[in-house]
Design a protein around this motif. Structure first.
Motif: not given
Length: 317
Positions: A154-155, A159-163, A181-183, A188-191
């Motif tokens: 995620g971001g 980030s909220t997805e990490h939390i 968790y991979v930030a 674009g990078e996450a996608t």
């Protein structure tokens, strides 16, 4: 009053931001977007800029993207570069608060001027189309078996997805400090990582994954909202008591006057009433969440405290 004296008074009031919107010429605004092009903050900033012009409270909006460190790099540039500027705005939100808590940047958001919360966007968790997992229950079963084997993408860190990932772990009885968790620096990078199967499960705002979900390249397995979005089941209805929204808003520059703050706030409120802003809400699946003044100040303070407590428990801080 002589005409020359009247014009001088009018000019002084305009400079102080004390005139009603109808009596002032549109401003030439500068919009700091502390993220790379294409992501949620960028989309929000440019949609707001268009709405400000459509509302005829801004003649022009100049955008600057400065991504990195959950918005901290943009913040570090905005604070000294815009001090006292009544025409400067910066996009910010929950992600920036998380980044400040984890990164402890040298500049402080509290030096800037709160203007408005604009929207809330809930996260969707997705699987790559070729994933061996089919549901959130499958992901949770693997998480319980071997927390490190589930890669959450995620971001930025905090980030909220990490939390949300940490909260999911906590609710299902897994030590949240053990999640993998991979930030990524941008959407674009996450996608790309999700589509390539380089992470187990990905998280972001629904709008960033919508086209891939529609094309069948990603499988949505849960949303972090109270109610279903696009008929994707909530975490709560799957027995995981987690609800978290990714809100976004704008701040003004440090050192502006109360009158200038009110003028900026009035401009932003006017922008949210335009047709183009309503269209942006619908297009991006944003939930309107307008909040201004002291209520917004308190909201940000409360969010800081709440996020910090969760992140401390999760080992992020």
């Amino acid at each position: 009053m002589r005409r020359s004296d009247f014009l001088k008074t009018l000019a002084a009031l305009a400079a102080a931001g004390a005139l009603p919107l109808s009596a002032r010429a549109g401003a030439n605004l500068k919009m700091m977007i502390p993220a790379n092009p294409g992501g949620g903050w960028d989309t929000t900033g440019r949609a707001l800029g268009k709405a400000l012009q459509d509302a005829k409270v801004a003649d022009s909006v100049q955008y600057e993207n400065k991504g990195g460190a959950a918005g901290a790099l943009g913040l570090a540039q905005f604070v000294p570069g815009s001090k006292g500027d009544p025409n400067a705005l910066m996009v910010m939100g929950a992600v920036m608060l998380g980044g400040i808590i984890t990164g402890k940047p040298p500049v402080n958001l509290s030096t800037c001027t709160p203007i408005a919360r604009l929207t809330s966007e809930y996260n969707v968790f997705v699987l790559p189309a070729n994933s061996p997992f089919k549901t959130m229950a499958d992901v949770v079963a693997q998480l319980k078996k071997d927390p490190g084997s589930v890669k959450w993408g995620g971001g930025s860190r905090g980030s909220t997805e990490h939390i949300a990932a940490a909260m999911i772990a906590q609710k299902v009885g897994v030590d949240p400090s053990k999640i993998n968790y991979v930030a990524f620096r941008g959407g674009g990078e996450a996608t790309a990582a999700i589509l390539g199967g380089n992470v187990t499960v990905g998280g972001s705002g629904f709008s960033e994954f919508a086209e891939y979900i529609k094309a069948g390249k990603m499988k949505p397995i849960a949303v972090t909202s109270e109610k279903r979005l696009n008929n994707v089941p909530t975490l709560k209805e799957q027995g995981i008591d987690v609800v978290i929204g990714n809100w976004r808003g704008v701040y003004g520059a440090p050192g502006i006057t109360p009158a200038q703050r009110k003028a900026l706030t009035d401009m932003v409120v006017a922008a949210t009433k335009t047709k183009s802003w309503q269209e942006a809400l619908e297009k991006n699946d944003w939930t309107p969440a307008l909040l201004t003044g002291e209520a917004f100040d308190k909201f940000v303070d409360d969010e800081f405290a709440s996020l910090r407590a969760t992140m401390v428990k999760s080992g992020m801080v």
